[in-house]
Design an enzyme around this catalytic site. Structure first.
Site, PDB file in Angstrom:
ATOM      1  N   LYS A 153       0.818  -1.213   0.000  1.00  0.00           N
ATOM      2  CA  LYS A 153       0.000   0.000   0.000  1.00  0.00           C
ATOM      3  C   LYS A 153       0.851   1.262   0.000  1.00  0.00           C
ATOM      4  CE  LYS A 153      -4.201  -2.177   1.437  1.00  0.00           C
ATOM      5  NZ  LYS A 153      -3.881  -3.603   1.666  1.00  0.00           N
TER       6      LYS A 153
HETATM    7  C1  LIG Z   1      -4.578  -4.691   1.176  1.00  0.00           C
HETATM    8  C2  LIG Z   1      -3.809  -5.951   1.065  1.00  0.00           C
HETATM    9  C3  LIG Z   1      -4.160  -6.967   0.149  1.00  0.00           C
HETATM   10  C4  LIG Z   1      -5.408  -6.884  -0.708  1.00  0.00           C
HETATM   11  O1  LIG Z   1      -5.290  -5.892  -1.687  1.00  0.00           O
HETATM   12  P1  LIG Z   1      -6.598  -5.401  -2.485  1.00  0.00           P
HETATM   13  O2  LIG Z   1      -6.115  -4.276  -3.331  1.00  0.00           O
HETATM   14  O3  LIG Z   1      -7.575  -4.959  -1.437  1.00  0.00           O
HETATM   15  O4  LIG Z   1      -7.093  -6.550  -3.260  1.00  0.00           O
HETATM   16  C5  LIG Z   1      -3.346  -8.070   0.042  1.00  0.00           C
HETATM   17  N1  LIG Z   1      -2.243  -8.206   0.821  1.00  0.00           N
HETATM   18  C6  LIG Z   1      -1.876  -7.271   1.713  1.00  0.00           C
HETATM   19  C7  LIG Z   1      -0.657  -7.490   2.534  1.00  0.00           C
HETATM   20  C8  LIG Z   1      -2.630  -6.096   1.865  1.00  0.00           C
HETATM   21  O5  LIG Z   1      -2.254  -5.175   2.764  1.00  0.00           O
END
Ligand SMILES: *Cc1c(COP(=O)(O)O)cnc(C)c1O
Length: 466
Positions: free
Chosen positions: A112
């Site tokens: 993120k």
């Molecule tokens: C947010 C997250 C996901 C999922 O991602 P999306 O974009 O919501 O599909 C997968 N793995 C981790 C470690 C995350 O923080």
């Protein structure tokens, strides 16, 4: 570039407007009016660019006139200069066919950061052009909260209120949020579940008593700018593995369908994508939707991959809209059906369109442990439980042997040390950039799971929109 809502009735906005608005006023999500497309020669010309330059090149068509190419490159240089690896998103080889794309070298150890480091700069840039102040509200089960807080801490004209369920995030996740003591950061631990926190946040976007006084903004993946920034690493990995002259498959650990939708966008832009594998844990609404056309929410089961413990995948609406002929009225009907009955049927066009590019796989806790053990024993790599779902998908969906398969590594294994240690017998060390996490002072408010109490707190600490 103009942005339109998936539900057809909100006004079109430019990139700046869509970034600051987050959710469209008709309840829909913003998408570019059409997909920009690179020629094969243009893609070939991107090979070898440093990440910040590649990012500016891939994102420029989406940004349009809202930033000059020079300014966009300055922002990507700042955002990706904060990553702990020179390649920003390095690619590692597992075996002849399988690769790992490490997306966790940012400040808070999950993918993120890739989008949020840039989004924080975009907010500041656009707010500086007006007298507006932005009040960001969000709910987190861990990773979004820490990445968003790191991205906006100390920035001008922004306050952030991040709700997390009290006692239900890991110690590492909580401390990554609560030890940021910048005065514009407000952590709130609420009594209740993540879903309770999320429901309160959604209510705030439609609460006139709040929106009349404050400009409420979003940092979760309903914000288009986040998905845009994630398109870049699909190009980065694809170019290294032979694009535009060779097809690449990607396996993507999925919750809200944001990250894998960015892969779909990369394909629309001309990257030769052989397959996108939607990898879920036992919270498998997307796996069921893609295999049977039935998109119906169950109840959330907690797993070792909590950032994928989701039953309603917001960004799936963007895919259904694009595959359903971009028909806002159809989308409004389908989403109304989903809101009232927690289920919707895909149309034939949506099913066939999805089947052309997507495959899916579901990992239960045994499959996750097995994937973590395989990566450790066969390749000497510790992977986190979310990434393990992706690797499971990569190994269980049939892909032509000549096509490289890239698993997206979405979190650093140190962020989820207990399940990694249980599966592999190895406890991952915290990287240097967070090594003193447990010595830092924490600050957060504890509030009851009560909407009035939370909004009162927000109103008391936020800055009116101006
Ligand atoms: C947010 C997250 C996901 C999922 O991602 P999306 O974009 O919501 O599909 C997968 N793995 C981790 C470690 C995350 O923080």
């Amino acid at each position: 570039m103009d942005y339109i809502s998936t539900r057809g009735s909100a006004p079109a906005l430019d990139f700046e407007g869509a970034t600051l608005a987050g959710l469209a006023s008709d309840g829909g999500l913003y998408l570019p009016r059409e997909w920009p497309r690179f020629s094969e020669a243009e893609i070939a010309d991107m090979a070898g660019l440093p990440y910040a330059q590649l990012a500016a090149r891939v994102m420029q068509p989406f940004v349009g006139d809202c930033l000059t190419p020079e300014r966009l490159l300055e922002l990507t240089t700042i955002a990706y200069g904060r990553f702990a690896h020179k390649a920003v998103t390095p690619l590692k080889q597992f075996d002849e066919q399988h690769w790992l794309l490490e997306l966790f070298h940012g400040p808070t150890l999950a993918f993120k950061d890739v989008a949020l480091q840039l989004l924080g700069l975009l907010f500041e840039e656009f707010l500086a052009r007006s007298d507006r102040n932005l009040t960001i509200v969000g709910a987190t089960s861990g990773d979004t909260g820490s990445a968003a807080i790191d991205a906006v801490a100390g920035r001008d004209k922004i306050n952030i209120f991040m709700l997390h369920p009290h006692g239900r995030v890991s110690d590492v996740q909580r401390r990554q949020m609560t030890t940021v003591l910048a005065p514009n950061v407000h952590n709130i631990a609420i009594d209740g579940s993540f879903d309770d926190a999320q429901a309160m946040v959604k209510r705030m976007f439609n609460d006139n008593a709040l929106t009349d006084r404050f400009a409420i903004g979003a940092v979760n993946s309903i914000n288009w700018a986040r998905l845009m920034a994630q398109v870049v690493y699909y190009f980065a990995a694809g170019l290294q593995l032979g694009a535009p002259h060779r097809e690449i498959a990607f396996s993507v650990p999925t919750g809200n369908f944001g990250d894998v939708f960015a892969g779909y966008v990369a394909a629309q832009m001309g990257l030769p994508v052989a397959k996108l594998i939607v990898a879920t844990n036992v919270n498998d609404i997307l796996h069921r939707a893609l295999t049977s056309g039935d998109y119906s929410a169950g109840t959330v089961t907690p797993t070792a991959a909590p950032s994928m413990d989701i039953q309603v995948s917001s960004n799936f609406e963007r895919l259904l809209f694009d595959l359903g002929g971009r028909d806002g009225a159809l989308m409004r009907d389908q989403m109304q059906t989903f809101d009232s009955s927690k289920a919707l049927q895909l149309t034939n066009a949506q099913r066939d369109g999805a089947a052309a590019l997507f495959a899916s796989a579901r990992a239960d806790s045994d499959a996750m442990s097995q994937a973590m053990r395989w990566a450790w024993e066969k390749c000497g790599e510790l992977i986190d439980p979310h990434t393990a779902c992706g690797l499971h998908g990569a190994q269980n969906v049939a892909i032509d042997g000549k096509t490289p398969v890239v698993t997206l590594a979405t979190a650093h294994p140190a962020k989820f040390r207990d399940p990694v240690e249980r599966a592999t017998g190895n406890r991952p060390a915290l990287p240097a950039r967070v090594a003193n996490l447990f010595d830092r002072e924490e600050r957060y408010a504890e509030l009851p799971g009560d909407y009035a109490a939370v909004t009162e707190y927000v109103a008391a600490h936020a800055i009116p929109k101006g």
